[in-house]
Write an enzyme that holds these catalytic residues in place. Structure first.
Site, PDB file in Angstrom:
ATOM      1  N   HIS A  84      -5.778   2.598  -5.180  1.00 52.74           N
ATOM      2  CA  HIS A  84      -6.056   2.660  -3.736  1.00 52.74           C
ATOM      3  C   HIS A  84      -6.948   3.856  -3.408  1.00 52.74           C
ATOM      4  O   HIS A  84      -6.997   4.304  -2.270  1.00 52.74           O
ATOM      5  CB  HIS A  84      -4.738   2.739  -2.969  1.00 52.74           C
ATOM      6  CG  HIS A  84      -4.832   2.361  -1.516  1.00 52.74           C
ATOM      7  ND1 HIS A  84      -5.683   1.381  -1.041  1.00 52.74           N
ATOM      8  CD2 HIS A  84      -4.169   2.836  -0.417  1.00 52.74           C
ATOM      9  CE1 HIS A  84      -5.531   1.268   0.267  1.00 52.74           C
ATOM     10  NE2 HIS A  84      -4.631   2.141   0.661  1.00 52.74           N
ATOM     11  N   HIS A 112       3.299  -2.398   4.142  1.00 54.72           N
ATOM     12  CA  HIS A 112       3.284  -0.965   3.900  1.00 54.72           C
ATOM     13  C   HIS A 112       4.690  -0.522   3.511  1.00 54.72           C
ATOM     14  O   HIS A 112       5.675  -0.830   4.202  1.00 54.72           O
ATOM     15  CB  HIS A 112       2.782  -0.211   5.129  1.00 54.72           C
ATOM     16  CG  HIS A 112       1.295  -0.289   5.289  1.00 54.72           C
ATOM     17  ND1 HIS A 112       0.680  -1.396   5.810  1.00 54.72           N
ATOM     18  CD2 HIS A 112       0.311   0.586   4.959  1.00 54.72           C
ATOM     19  CE1 HIS A 112      -0.631  -1.202   5.816  1.00 54.72           C
ATOM     20  NE2 HIS A 112      -0.882  -0.017   5.295  1.00 54.72           N
ATOM     21  N   HIS A 158      -8.568   8.431  -0.517  1.00 53.89           N
ATOM     22  CA  HIS A 158      -8.370   7.582   0.662  1.00 53.89           C
ATOM     23  C   HIS A 158      -9.462   7.803   1.705  1.00 53.89           C
ATOM     24  O   HIS A 158      -9.227   7.776   2.917  1.00 53.89           O
ATOM     25  CB  HIS A 158      -6.994   7.772   1.290  1.00 53.89           C
ATOM     26  CG  HIS A 158      -6.543   6.556   2.065  1.00 53.89           C
ATOM     27  ND1 HIS A 158      -6.955   6.289   3.348  1.00 53.89           N
ATOM     28  CD2 HIS A 158      -5.735   5.536   1.720  1.00 53.89           C
ATOM     29  CE1 HIS A 158      -6.413   5.167   3.777  1.00 53.89           C
ATOM     30  NE2 HIS A 158      -5.665   4.676   2.800  1.00 53.89           N
ATOM     31  N   ASP A 180       0.860  -1.179   0.000  1.00 52.78           N
ATOM     32  CA  ASP A 180       0.000   0.000   0.000  1.00 52.78           C
ATOM     33  C   ASP A 180       0.897   1.230   0.000  1.00 52.78           C
ATOM     34  O   ASP A 180       1.798   1.373   0.841  1.00 52.78           O
ATOM     35  CB  ASP A 180      -0.918   0.011   1.219  1.00 52.78           C
ATOM     36  CG  ASP A 180      -2.121  -0.909   1.038  1.00 52.78           C
ATOM     37  OD1 ASP A 180      -2.965  -0.934   1.941  1.00 52.78           O
ATOM     38  OD2 ASP A 180      -2.205  -1.593   0.002  1.00 52.78           O
TER      39      ASP A 180
END
Length: 369
Positions: A242, A339, A246, A191
């Site tokens: 993504h 991450h 967000h 991510d």
């Protein structure tokens, strides 16, 4: 249309009766643990699906014709609420929050928002076209119950999250994937909410080890780090969506979710000439409506089978124990979420990749998910 809505309502009623609740597997931050649900038998199939594949299967995974995808191995009942925030799948007992804030807009290093100042302006023409081509009325009839994903709870004899198996079955009809095919193949995903100076190191290690990664980017990352985006694409990795802003997609209407997703899709296509096809929900939060929205935009929702607390840049976990967690979590079809802001991950990446291979697994191409 009426028939479809009736079928959906009947299916919802059947699931509610069979499972005893409306499900929230893994990482939910609200305190409803202790509830349980009954799984359908291995021989049963969801409406509209064949007995040889799960709903939404593209024929490349999730085959259950021989019982090897593990559905038949599930117990007659399974906690529908995986212990709150246990992203480590009961491997280390960490009690983690259900959401993954490490790539959230509130975590940006300069304190800025993850969205463009012009985010309230009209979306691009293809976004509008896609949104107008979607039956939001039909999608609006689906459940808007907010669900958090974090694959804790029990694991089967192959070390697979039973929550992931259950959710593959329950939400596969929306092209949602929580665990890949039952083969000795695992996948690396990252991510990228923002850049913390470590992505080049990850790319160097992946090139050295011959591993293809799937990088889920936000608008903020793509806008601030265009050269890294180009490098990710040029080196054969997969770029995933993504979201533009967000935001928690369960707080958006179906139309708002569609526009947010397609805004980033169009930006990446126009800026980098790359067309994305995989989506990861911000913080892993979703509902049935937004799953349907993502599918209607031509995307597959890719969640994860394993994640751990690696996103707090000022509280990085110890390297050796983190590597043990990652290796211990290996299982057929595992989709790892790391991450890319984690210095610990940068330290252990090479050894982690090697040890998973030594355990008899291959690193698969996430572009084939």
């Amino acid at each position: 249309m009426k028939m479809k809505r009736t079928t959906a309502l009947v299916l919802a009623a059947v699931l509610a009766l069979a499972m005893g609740m409306t499900g929230c597997t893994g990482g939910c931050s609200t305190g409803n643990s202790g509830m349980s649900s009954s799984l359908p038998s291995a021989s049963s199939s969801l409406p509209g699906s064949s007995s040889s594949s799960l709903p939404g299967s593209d024929g490349n995974s999730n085959s259950v014709s021989d019982g090897n995808n593990g559905i038949s191995d599930l117990p007659s009942s399974l906690p529908d609420m995986i212990p709150d925030g246990d992203l480590d799948g009961d491997l280390d007992g960490d009690n983690l929050p259900g959401n993954l804030p490490g790539d959230d807009e509130s975590s940006l290093p300069d304190g800025s928002s993850g969205s463009d100042p012009s985010s309230n302006s009209d979306t691009s023409s293809s976004s509008v076209a896609a949104a107008m081509g979607t039956d939001f009325g039909e999608i609006g009839a689906l459940s808007a119950k907010s669900l958090d994903w974090g694959p804790g709870g029990p694991r089967d004899e192959k070390n697979r999250s039973q929550g992931a198996l259950l959710y593959n079955q329950r939400y596969g009809k929306y092209d949602a994937l929580f665990l890949a095919e039952d083969k000795p193949v695992v996948y690396m995903t990252f991510d990228e909410g923002y850049e913390n100076g470590l992505t080049p190191a990850f790319l160097e290690i992946l090139k050295e080890k011959g591993v293809t990664g799937l990088f889920f980017v936000t608008y903020d990352f793509a806008n601030r780090q265009p050269e890294l985006v180009r490098q990710i694409i040029a080196e054969g990795h997969v770029l995933g969506n993504h979201s533009w802003s967000h935001k928690n997609y369960s707080t958006l209407t179906p139309k708002e979710a569609a526009e947010d997703l397609m805004k980033l899709h169009d930006y990446i296509k126009e800026t980098f000439g790359y067309e994305m096809k995989y989506f990861r929900f911000p913080s892993g939060n979703f509902n049935e409506q937004t799953l349907a929205v993502v599918q209607s935009m031509g995307y597959k929702s890719v969640f994860w089978s394993y994640a751990y607390k690696d996103w707090l840049t000022d509280e990085q976990p110890e390297a050796a124990s983190s590597e043990e967690k990652l290796v211990k979590a290996v299982c057929p079809g595992n989709i790892y979420l790391l991450h890319a802001v984690s210095s610990t991950n940068a330290q252990i990446m090479g050894s982690f990749i090697d040890r998973v291979r030594d355990a008899g697994y291959q690193w698969g191409d996430p572009g084939e998910l």
